[in-house]
Design an enzyme around this catalytic site. Structure first.
Site, mmCIF file in Angstrom:
data_model
loop_
_atom_site.group_PDB
_atom_site.id
_atom_site.type_symbol
_atom_site.label_atom_id
_atom_site.label_comp_id
_atom_site.label_asym_id
_atom_site.label_seq_id
_atom_site.Cartn_x
_atom_site.Cartn_y
_atom_site.Cartn_z
ATOM 1 N N ASP A 1 0.823 -1.202 0.000
ATOM 2 C CA ASP A 1 0.000 0.000 0.000
ATOM 3 C C ASP A 1 0.856 1.252 0.000
ATOM 4 O OD1 ASP A 1 0.875 -0.692 2.602
ATOM 5 O OD2 ASP A 1 -0.593 0.648 3.490
ATOM 6 N N ARG B 1 5.884 4.394 5.705
ATOM 7 C CA ARG B 1 5.523 4.470 7.115
ATOM 8 C C ARG B 1 5.560 3.081 7.753
ATOM 9 N NH1 ARG B 1 -0.629 6.124 5.546
ATOM 10 N NH2 ARG B 1 -1.502 4.045 5.259
ATOM 11 N N ASP B 2 5.064 2.993 8.961
ATOM 12 C CA ASP B 2 5.060 1.718 9.694
ATOM 13 C C ASP B 2 3.871 0.866 9.235
ATOM 14 O OD1 ASP B 2 3.184 3.473 10.746
ATOM 15 O OD2 ASP B 2 3.345 2.681 12.777
ATOM 16 N N GLU B 3 3.965 0.381 8.009
ATOM 17 C CA GLU B 3 2.891 -0.439 7.439
ATOM 18 C C GLU B 3 3.487 -1.257 6.302
ATOM 19 O OE1 GLU B 3 -1.740 0.171 6.042
ATOM 20 O OE2 GLU B 3 -0.588 1.844 6.820
ATOM 21 N N HIS C 1 0.667 6.032 -2.678
ATOM 22 C CA HIS C 1 -0.321 4.958 -2.706
ATOM 23 C C HIS C 1 -0.788 4.813 -4.160
ATOM 24 C CE1 HIS C 1 -1.056 4.038 1.496
ATOM 25 N NE2 HIS C 1 -2.153 3.388 1.199
ATOM 26 N N GLU D 1 -2.419 8.983 -0.982
ATOM 27 C CA GLU D 1 -3.456 8.144 -0.390
ATOM 28 C C GLU D 1 -4.778 8.902 -0.300
ATOM 29 O OE1 GLU D 1 -4.002 5.265 3.520
ATOM 30 O OE2 GLU D 1 -2.607 6.954 3.630
ATOM 31 N N TRP E 1 -11.475 -6.236 -1.017
ATOM 32 C CA TRP E 1 -10.219 -6.789 -0.520
ATOM 33 C C TRP E 1 -10.204 -8.308 -0.766
ATOM 34 C CZ3 TRP E 1 -12.000 -2.186 0.515
ATOM 35 C CH2 TRP E 1 -11.127 -1.149 0.828
#
Length: 796
Positions: A364, A368-370, A676, A655, A431
Site C-alpha cells: 500500500d 511508514r510503519d505499514e 499509494h 493516499e 479486498w
C-alpha cells in the site's frame, strides 16, 4: 533448446538458443541446514555474518543455492554475489520460502575460497504493521541456508562447521533504518572474532525457486537542491518521491564523527515532514572512524522519501549523494504520453507509485510503519499495473501466498498478504475479491490460463466460504462491516469507510461482479457446469440486489457516483420477466447513465468516489457516451481531483486527495501517505480511452484500437508489450482530421474504431485519417438556484 520464427513470406529468422537448467527439485537434494548466531536478546536483532572456508579444483560450473529465515547478502572471496536485494523476498513463511540460484563459477579461485553472508531480520523477524507493529511474526531466530555445488556435486553446505561474527551493521530494520559502524568489518570475512554457529531444525515448509523477479536497483536519481530549513537543518531534495535509499558517492570531512540521515516524503512549512511516518524512524546512522564510506548503501532497509535531512556533513554538496531506486525488477511493458503536460505528470506519478510499491510484494505504501500487501489496493490496481509492467511472475507468486493464507482461514482472504496474523483477517468485499479478480486480470494480460487453474480453488473458496452471506438473499450479511468505498472524499478523516455510498450496496455489487468473473474463469478452464452455476447465481443475486437497492422507476437508493458506476461498468442489470422489454438493461442503462452525468455535473466534475468507484468512474463515463464529462473530470484542478495533487507538487499518487493541504500543512488524519497507487488506476483510462488500446481477447491476440479525443488533448500515444509483441497507437488532430498510426504485432489482429470508420487489420504498421472536429469543451456548468455560480475552470 533452439527457437526460430517463419514469417508469412516463408523466410526464417535466425534461431535463438534457450538454455534451461533444473534447480534443487526435491527436499532430499538439500544437504544444507539452517545456521544462526546464539539466541539474541529480545528486541531488535543485530545482523550477523557467517562464513566457511573450502577448497575446489578447477571447475566448469558452480552454482550457489541460497535462502534465509530473514534476509541475506552473500559474498564469495569478498565479492558480492549477484545484484539482488532483500533476498529471499517476502512470502508466507509459514508455508513457502523462496531460494535463489547464482552462477558463481567466475568468483571461485582454484584452492582456498571463503563463502560468507550477512543475515538480517527483514520481514521474517522484524517489526511489521502499524501502531508500533509486531515483532517475530514468523520466527524469532534468523538463519542462513546455503549449498554450493560444483559440476553438480555439493561441495559446501551450511552446517555446524561454519562460523559467525558481528560486523559493521549494528542494526538494520525495515521501518527504522540502519546503524553502521565504519570501524568494524563488513565485506572482509577474514576479520573479526568468529565463533561456531548454532544450527536450527530444518524447516518443513516448501522451498521453491520463485518466478517473481528479484528486487534490484532499477534506477538512480540525482538530487536537485540543498535546502537550509528555518531551524537551520540541511535537507537534500531529490525532486522525486521514490522508494529506496541513498548512496554516498564521496567521503564527508575528516572531522565528521557521525552521519545521520532522516527521510521523509514532504516538507511541512519548510521542515522535514515526518509525522505521516508514524512509528517508523526512517533514519540511517553511520559512526565515522576515518574509513572511507564511498559507495555505502544500507543492506536491509529501504525508505519512501523525496527529502533527506543530513546531519554531520558540513559543506554537503549535490555531488556527494544519489538516490537508488528499488523495485522488483519487472520488465516495463507499457507507456503513455499526450499533449497535456499535467496529465503526463499525473501518468508519471502513477508509474512512480507502482515502482515504489512493488518491492517483493504489492504494498500500500513504502514509507511508514505499514508497507503491507493490502489486497484491496492491488484488486483495483492490477489492470493498470499489468499494462505498465509484465506482472505475471510478480503477482503470480503473490497470489500463491494469498491462496495459502486464505486456506488457513477457511476461505476468508486476509486484508493483507502475506498475512501477518495480527487480527486483521476478516472478510471484506473488494479486498477479498482480489482472489477472483486479480487472477483474471493476469489472465487478460498474459493469455495464460495456468494462473486461473492454479488459483481456482482460491476463487471458489472465497465465494463459497469466505463471503459472509445473508441466508435469504445470498448477498453480503449486514452483520459484516465493510470498508466499501474506502476514502471517498466526503468521508470523515476519522471514519474513511463511512462515505456517501451505502457500504452494503457497494459490497453486494462487487460480489455480483466477482461471481460473473468466476463464471468466466470456469468457462476458460472448460468447467462448463461450474460456469453455468455461477451465471445463475449472479442472476439470482442481481434480482435480490434490485429488490433491495433500486426502485421500480430506476432510482438507486444510494444515489452516488460510485453506486451508478458499479451498476453500469459491471453490467449489473436484472433479466426481464416473461420476455417483457420493461425493465430491460437498456432502460436501466439509460436511466443510470443520465443520472451519473447529472451527479458529476452537480459535483462540478470533482471526484466524489473512493476505492470502489474511482478506478472506474472515467471509463464508465466514456463507455456511456459521455467522454466530454470524463475529460472534464480528469482535467479538473480543484480538490478533490487528480490534477489538484499535481498542482501541489505531487510526484507520486497520494493516499488522500488532500494528503497535503493548500497551505502547506500535512493532512491531520493519522492515515496520510504520499505514495499509494490505488487512485492511480486512472491511468487505465489514459491507456484505453485517450491512447486507445485495450484487449478484446486474453493475451492481446485481438486488440481494440479506439482513441477517443476530448478535452484539450490534441495528441496522444501509448504502447504495450503483450505476449505477441509490441502494440502501439499514436494519434493527433490536425487540419480537421484525426490521424492515427498503429502497430499490430505478429499473429494478432486489431479492430479499428474511429469516427466514420471501422476496420479489421492484421499485423504490421497501419495509418488512418478521418474527418474530425474537436468536441466543444468544457461542458456547461451546473448552476443551482440560490447558490453562488461556480467557475467553469479547467486546465489548458
Amino acid at each position: 533448446m533452439s527457437v526460430r520464427v517463419q514469417g508469412s513470406d516463408d523466410l526464417w529468422l535466425a534461431s535463438a538458443d534457450l538454455y534451461v537448467e533444473a534447480g534443487l527439485l526435491l527436499r532430499s537434494d538439500w544437504k544444507a541446514v539452517p545456521i544462526s548466531a546464539p539466541v539474541p536478546p529480545p528486541g531488535v536483532k543485530r545482523p550477523f555474518r557467517v562464513r566457511s572456508t573450502f577448497t575446489v579444483p578447477p571447475t566448469s560450473k558452480a552454482r550457489l543455492y541460497i535462502t534465509a529465515l530473514g534476509l541475506y547478502e552473500a559474498y564469495l572471496n569478498g565479492r558480492r554475489i549477484g545484484e539482488d536485494l532483500f533476498t529471499p523476498g517476502w512470502t508466507s513463511y509459514h508455508a513457502r520460502l523462496a531460494y535463489q540460484t547464482y552462477d558463481v563459477t567466475d568468483l571461485l579461485t582454484e584452492g582456498e575460497n571463503v563463502l560468507g553472508a550477512w543475515v538480517g531480520e527483514g520481514w521474517y523477524a522484524g517489526v511489521l504493521g502499524y501502531g508500533g507493529g509486531t515483532r517475530d511474526i514468523y520466527g524469532d531466530r534468523t538463519a542462513l541456508i546455503a549449498q554450493l555445488e560444483v559440476d553438480g556435486q555439493p561441495i559446501i553446505s551450511t552446517s555446524q562447521d561454519w562460523e559467525w561474527s558481528h560486523g559493521a551493521v549494528v542494526s538494520s530494520e525495515l521501518y527504522n533504518g540502519e546503524t553502521y559502524d565504519t570501524a568494524l568489518p563488513d565485506t572482509d570475512f577474514t576479520r573479526g572474532e568468529w565463533s561456531p554457529v548454532r544450527t536450527l531444525p530444518t524447516p518443513t515448509i516448501q522451498l521453491f525457486s520463485s518466478q517473481s523477479p528479484p528486487v534490484r536497483v532499477v534506477s538512480t536519481i540525482k538530487p536537485v537542491e540543498i535546502i537550509t530549513t528555518p531551524s537551520g537543518q540541511t535537507i537534500v531534495d531529490f525532486g522525486q518521491n521514490f522508494a529506496g535509499s541513498i548512496r554516498i558517492l564521496s567521503d564527508p570531512p575528516t572531522d565528521s564523527t557521525e552521519l545521520v540521515i532522516r527521510h521523509a516524503e514532504v516538507l511541512e512549512h519548510g521542515e522535514l515532514g515526518t509525522r505521516p511516518l508514524r512509528y517508523a524512524k526512517a533514519t540511517d546512522r553511520l559512526a565515522m572512524s576515518g574509513k572511507s564510506i564511498k559507495g555505502y548503501t544500507p543492506k536491509f532497509t529501504s525508505h519512501g522519501f523525496r527529502y533527506a535531512e543530513v546531519t554531520g556533513w558540513p559543506g554537503l554538496a549535490l555531488s556527494n549523494l544519489e538516490g537508488v531506486v528499488y523495485q522488483s525488477s519487472m520488465e516495463r511493458s507499457g507507456d503513455f504520453s499526450c499533449s497535456h503536460e499535467l496529465i503526463n505528470r499525473l501518468y508519471q506519478n502513477c508509474l512512480w507509485s507502482t515502482i515504489g510499491n512493488t518491492i517483493s510484494v504489492p504494498t500500500d505504501c513504502p514509507q511508514r510503519d505499514e508497507r503491507l500487501g493490502w489486497t484491496g489496493d492491488i484488486c483495483v490496481f492490477s489492470p493498470t499495473m499489468s499494462y505498465m509492467f509484465n506482472t505475471a511472475g510478480f503477482l503470480g507468486e503473490w497470489l500463491k501466498d494469498l491462496a495459502h493464507d486464505q486456506k488457513r482461514l477457511n476461505g476468508v482472504v486476509p486484508i493483507f498478504v502475506p498475512d501477518t496474523g495480527t487480527d486483521h483477517s476478516y472478510p471484506e468485499a473488494i479486498w477479498g475479491d482480489a482472489s477472483v479478480l486479480t487472477p483474471y486480470d493476469l489472465y487478460q494480460a498474459s493469455g495464460d490460463a495456468a494462473v486461473l487453474s492454479t488459483q481456482y480453488e482460491s476463487v471458489t473458496s472465497w465465494l463459497n466460504n469466505g463471503v459472509q452471506r445473508d441466508t435469504f438473499t445470498g448477498l453480503w450479511s449486514k452483520a459484516q462491516d465493510q470498508l466499501a468505498d474506502w476514502l471517498a472524499p466526503k468521508a470523515s478523516p476519522d471514519t474513511p469507510n463511512m462515505g456517501p455510498s451505502d457500504n452494503m450496496l457497494v459490497a453486494d455489487a462487487w460480489l455480483i461482479h466477482s461471481t460473473k468473473i468466476a463464471a468466466k474463469i470456469a468457462r476458460a478452464l472448460g468447467k462448463e457446469d461450474d460456469a453455468v452455476r455461477r451465471d445463475h447465481e449472479a442472476e439470482v443475486l442481481t434480482t435480490m440486489f434490485y429488490r433491495e437497492y433500486v426502485t421500480p422507476s430506476g432510482r438507486v437508493v444510494s444515489d452516488t457516483q460510485t453506486a451508478l458506476c458499479l451498476l453500469l461498468r459491471y453490467d449489473i442489470f436484472p433479466t426481464p420477466k416473461n420476455g417483457s422489454a420493461k425493465g430491460s438493461s437498456a432502460d436501466y442503462r439509460k436511466i443510470f447513465a443520465t443520472r451519473l452525468v447529472e451527479l458529476v455535473r452537480r459535483a462540478n466534475w470533482q471526484v466524489d468516489t473512493g476505492f470502489a468507484g474511482t478506478p472506474i468512474v472515467l471509463q464508465t463515463l466514456a463507455s456511456t457516451g459521455n467522454i466530454d464529462h470524463a475529460y472534464r473530470m480528469l482535467q479538473s484542478r480543484n480538490c478533490p481531483s487528480w490534477l489538484a495533487c499535481v498542482l501541489l507538487g505531487a510526484t507520486t499518487i497520494w493516499e488522500r486527495w488532500d494528503s497535503m493541504l493548500a497551505d502547506g500543512t500535512i493532512n491531520p488524519g493519522e492515515m496520510t501517505s504520499f505514495n499509494h497507487y490505488a487512485l492511480g488506476s486512472v491511468a487505465s483510462f489514459m491507456h484505453e480511452h485517450i491512447g486507445g488500446l485495450s484487449p478484446l481477447e486474453p493475451g492481446w491476440k485481438r486488440i481494440l484500437v479506439r482513441p477517443q479525443p476530448g478535452g484539450t488533448v490534441s495528441s496522444a500515444k501509448t504502447s504495450h508489450v503483450g505476449p505477441y509483441g509490441r502494440i502501439s497507437s499514436e494519434w493527433c488532430i490536425a487540419g480537421g482530421q484525426l490521424k492515427v498510426d498503429i502497430v499490430v504485432p505478429p499473429n494478432s489482429t486489431a479492430e479499428i474504431v474511429l469516427p466514420g470508420l471501422e476496420r479489421s487489420v492484421g499485423s504490421g504498421a497501419h495509418s488512418f485519417a478521418v474527418a474530425f472536429e474537436q468536441p466543444a469543451f468544457p461542458p456547461k456548468v451546473y448552476e443551482p438556484h440560490f447558490a453562488p455560480v461556480r467557475p467553469n475552470e479547467w486546465v489548458e
